[in-house]
Structures are given as C-alpha cells and as structure tokens.
Write an enzyme that holds these catalytic residues in place. Structure first.
Site, PDB file in Angstrom:
ATOM      1  CB  ALA A  73      94.024   9.887  80.305  1.00 47.16           C
ATOM      2  CB  THR A  74      92.227  15.027  81.464  1.00 45.95           C
ATOM      3  OG1 THR A  74      90.963  14.223  81.829  1.00 45.95           O
ATOM      4  CG2 THR A  74      91.462  16.127  80.989  1.00 45.95           C
ATOM      5  CG  ASN A 153      85.738   5.977  77.901  1.00 42.71           C
ATOM      6  OD1 ASN A 153      85.869   6.413  76.659  1.00 42.71           O
ATOM      7  ND2 ASN A 153      84.887   6.825  78.481  1.00 42.71           N
ATOM      8  CD  GLN A 183      88.879   2.890  80.236  1.00 39.61           C
ATOM      9  OE1 GLN A 183      89.052   2.013  80.722  1.00 39.61           O
ATOM     10  NE2 GLN A 183      88.711   3.828  80.966  1.00 39.61           N
ATOM     11  CB  SER A 203      95.473   7.473  82.783  1.00 39.13           C
ATOM     12  OG  SER A 203      95.029   8.008  84.030  1.00 39.13           O
ATOM     13  CB  ALA A 204      98.715   5.951  87.314  1.00 39.12           C
ATOM     14  CG  HIS A 205      92.631   6.951  87.549  1.00 37.99           C
ATOM     15  ND1 HIS A 205      91.466   6.645  87.318  1.00 37.99           N
ATOM     16  CD2 HIS A 205      92.956   8.052  86.812  1.00 37.99           C
ATOM     17  CE1 HIS A 205      90.759   7.339  86.442  1.00 37.99           C
ATOM     18  NE2 HIS A 205      91.759   8.275  85.952  1.00 37.99           N
ATOM     19  CB  THR A 243     107.313  20.199  91.957  1.00 37.21           C
ATOM     20  OG1 THR A 243     107.775  21.508  92.184  1.00 37.21           O
ATOM     21  CG2 THR A 243     108.087  19.394  92.791  1.00 37.21           C
ATOM     22  CB  CYS A 329      83.508  11.463  81.817  1.00 32.22           C
ATOM     23  SG  CYS A 329      85.196  10.509  82.054  1.00 32.22           S
TER      24      CYS A 329
HETATM   25  N1  PMP Z   1      90.746   8.715  78.249  1.00 34.36           N
HETATM   26  C1  PMP Z   1      89.993   7.823  78.400  1.00 34.36           C
HETATM   27  C2  PMP Z   1      89.553   6.679  77.362  1.00 34.36           C
HETATM   28  C3  PMP Z   1      89.727   7.428  79.710  1.00 34.36           C
HETATM   29  O1  PMP Z   1      88.742   6.432  79.816  1.00 34.36           O
HETATM   30  C4  PMP Z   1      89.684   8.323  80.656  1.00 34.36           C
HETATM   31  C5  PMP Z   1      89.163   8.364  82.067  1.00 34.36           C
HETATM   32  N2  PMP Z   1      87.833   8.243  82.162  1.00 34.36           N
HETATM   33  C6  PMP Z   1      90.558   9.692  80.525  1.00 34.36           C
HETATM   34  C7  PMP Z   1      90.850   9.908  79.012  1.00 34.36           C
HETATM   35  C8  PMP Z   1      90.846  10.669  81.342  1.00 34.36           C
HETATM   36  O2  PMP Z   1      91.896  10.156  82.416  1.00 34.36           O
HETATM   37  P1  PMP Z   1      92.197  10.791  83.532  1.00 34.36           P
HETATM   38  O3  PMP Z   1      91.246  10.644  84.719  1.00 34.36           O
HETATM   39  O4  PMP Z   1      93.625  10.214  84.115  1.00 34.36           O
HETATM   40  O5  PMP Z   1      92.314  12.341  83.275  1.00 34.36           O
END
Ligand code: PMP
Length: 382
Positions: A73-74, A153, A183, A203-205, A243, A329
C-alpha cells in the site's frame, strides 16, 4: 515464554495457512518469470499471475486490466498521489487529503509540497469522520487530486467514501479521487463501482496474505494518466516495472478469494468479540472512552483511552499482549499519533491503546487478554 496474544491486526495479519499453501509451489517448482514468453516456466507463472489478478479484481468489483501489482500500500499510495500530481500538474498543483491519512499518503503529499505543490489537510470531526461539505470547501480550481482513506488504521473509522467522491466529482468531474483501502479489504465491502473513486489502494498483508505485495486499482474508463515512480520496462502497463513476485501475487489472489468467501462471517464474529471486550473493560475498570465513531467502525478495531494510565507505562506491563499505543508506523519514531491528535487532546492521546482483533483471534485469547489488561491497568492505577 509463550508467544504473546496477538491483538495488533491493524499493523499486520497472520498469513493464512491456506494462502501460504498456494504460494509454496511458486517458490519451489514453478519459479519462472511471468514475463518469460518462450517456455513453460514463464507460461505457468503468467497463468498464476493472471488468476491472482482475477481474484483481486473480483474482490474489488473491478476489471483485471485495472489492477497493477506493486510492493504494497505504501507504494500504491505513492504511485497514486505522486503519479497523479505530476501527470496533472499543467492543470493545477493543489492536493487535498484528510488530516488523518496514513503516513504513506501524508508524507508523500508533504514531499510534493516541498517540490512546489500546495497541500490542504482537511480536518475531521471528533468522531474521526469527514463531512462532504468540509471536503468540498477545500477544493479550488487548481485542485487535481483528493485522497481519502476508507478505513482508518488507528481508530478504525469507516469514511463514507461514496458520498465524499460524489461531492468531489459534483464539484468538478475531472478531479481524481484516490482512496487508500488497505485497512478495508476483507473487512468492509470494497466495490469500486458504488465507491465512485478513480484510484484505490490495497495491500495483501492486511488481509491474511503475504507482506510485500499490494495493488493499485486504476479506473479504465476514462483512463487516467499516471506518471510512473520507477522506470525499467513495460510490466504492469508501464506503470510499475520490475519482475513480479509471483509467489506473493499468488498469495494475494488467494487471500482476496478467502476474504470474498469468508470476510463477512469473520467480521460478524470479530465484532462480537470486540464488543464483549469493550463491555468487559468498561464494567471491570471504568474510565474507558472509545476513540472515534462507535457506529461507523470496522469490527476488529478497539482504540480506547484509559483513565489514569499512560500507554507508554502500561504497554511494558503487557508483555503477554501484542498491542500498540498508536499506529505501528508512527510508534517507531515515538511521535504522538497525528490521527489521535486530530480528534482528542494530547492527554487523552497519551492514555490511548489500540487493539486489533482478526480472523485468528479466539474467544479464549480475548478472555486471557481481558484478564491481563484489567490486572495491568489496576496495577498502574495503584
Ligand atoms: N495505508 C494504510 C491505511 C495502512 O494501514 C498501511 C499499513 N500500516 C499502509 C497504507 C501501508 O501498507 P504497506 O505495509 O502495504 O506498505
């Protein structure tokens, strides 16, 4: 020592074993490059990426050719914001975001500000929610991009993105509306049609998939210009060269499939556990205040201010619990959370704790967590 009880599902989620099982063969026997066109290794990898792209697209109500895989997501947020700001700069150089956006949106927008763009941060209400009228009031003829997250988040509040995007497009239908839904996926309905947005990040995680992969969804009609962050090939429509990490992409697809099949049932169960936690903490401890809207809130989020204790003193007493004082974060650099600062005073922010429940949180864990928390707060209150 047994592993602590994991209550930090907004920071990240455990990769579902069913997701991992789908990924493993792509590390071992199917290790081809999805861009290799001349042999079976490449074709197998390409087919797996194609299926995953379908699974991700389906979970968003999108078309496969609207999904661009990237590292998370970043990166998707940076590509959306910087990519749009640069592509549209001849039309205007004004960006509008909410004050409570994730740092990957906020800091990206601030970096553009340092390069000569103008940035407006729109305040949210005491419940963490943004009013369409406040957002529209920030728009000008120079505005090219608005970025508002779907689920926060830290405080878990769910913005009414449909209404916000409509208000922005009513003001000017050429404005690009980006939504960080990292989220939200698997937790609330994320359907790009009714949301009415132009770009959307996932974002997958955060959805029981692997770390290191995410996607930016880009509306196909009308097709929005974006300037890539990286240069180096035609992958992902020339917007994200490199890749593809096939095992991660496969895992992301499977995580989306499970979210589509099981997300609603997971959330209903998690909401009951979360409500039970809040009710128990209130009756056993007293002096508990919920940060952010109670009703427009994702099931797994409990962000509470606890009377008479500082989070930084409480957390060391909670060795058996994995919880967070703000967001993972911002906790790295010890800065107070800008999200809490936007809705509560500093003293209350310092007394605040975030707990995140998820698919793997059991009733027994919640019962144990409650006992640990009640004992620690009582000890701290003295
Ligand atoms: N956006 C939100 C709302 C998030 O909660 C997060 C992860 N804390 C991110 C972006 C960043 O995601 P990633 O770890 O996949 O870069």
């Amino acid at each position: 020592m047994p592993a602590p009880i994991y209550l930090d599902n907004q920071a990240t989620t455990r990769c579902d074993p069913r997701v991992l099982a789908k990924m493993l063969p792509y590390f071992t026997e199917h290790y081809g490059n999805a861009s290799s066109k001349t042999h079976a290794f490449g074709w197998t990898a390409e087919a797996a990426v194609g299926l995953a792209r379908e699974q991700v697209a389906t979970s968003l109500g999108a078309q496969t050719n609207e999904i661009m895989f990237c590292s998370g997501a970043t990166e998707a947020n940076n590509l959306a914001i910087r990519g749009t700001a640069l592509a549209y700069q001849s039309r205007g150089k004004h960006l509008v975001i909410a004050a409570t956006e994730h740092l990957s949106v906020l800091d990206c927008a601030r970096a553009l500000e340092a390069e000569g763009f103008r940035l407006s941060l729109v305040e949210v209400g005491a419940d963490g929610l943004l009013e369409p009228a406040s957002l529209v009031a920030a728009l000008t003829a120079e505005t090219t991009l608005v970025s508002i997250m779907l689920v926060n988040n830290e405080i878990g509040v769910i913005q009414n993105i449909g209404a916000l995007a409509d208000a922005v497009h009513d003001y000017n239908d050429e404005l690009v509306f980006h939504c960080d839904a990292a989220q939200a996926l698997g937790r609330v309905a994320v359907d790009v049609g009714p949301l009415g947005v132009d770009l959307l990040t996932v974002s997958a995680h955060k959805v029981y998939g692997p770390k290191g992969v995410g996607a930016l969804w880009r509306r196909r009609r009308p097709r929005l210009p974006l300037q890539p962050l990286l240069h180096g090939g035609a992958h992902e429509q020339g917007l994200r060269p490199g890749t593809l990490p096939v095992p991660l992409v496969v895992g992301f697809g499977q995580a989306c499939l499970l979210a589509a099949e099981e997300g609603a049932a997971d959330e209903a169960r998690i909401a009951l556990l979360r409500d039970h936690m809040l009710e128990q903490l209130t009756t056993r401890l007293g002096g508990i205040e919920l940060n952010g809207s109670r009703s427009a809130r994702v099931a797994g989020n409990l962000n509470i201010a606890i009377e008479g204790v500082l989070a930084e003193k409480l957390i060391p007493r909670l060795q058996g619990l994995a919880v967070s004082s703000g967001s993972a974060c911002s906790s790295a650099d010890g800065r107070p959370s800008h999200v809490l600062a936007a809705i509560v005073d500093t003293a209350r922010a310092q007394r605040s704790l975030r707990m995140g429940l998820g698919r793997f949180t059991s009733e027994e864990e919640v019962a144990q967590a409650l006992d640990l928390l009640v004992a620690a707060v009582k000890a701290e209150r003295g």
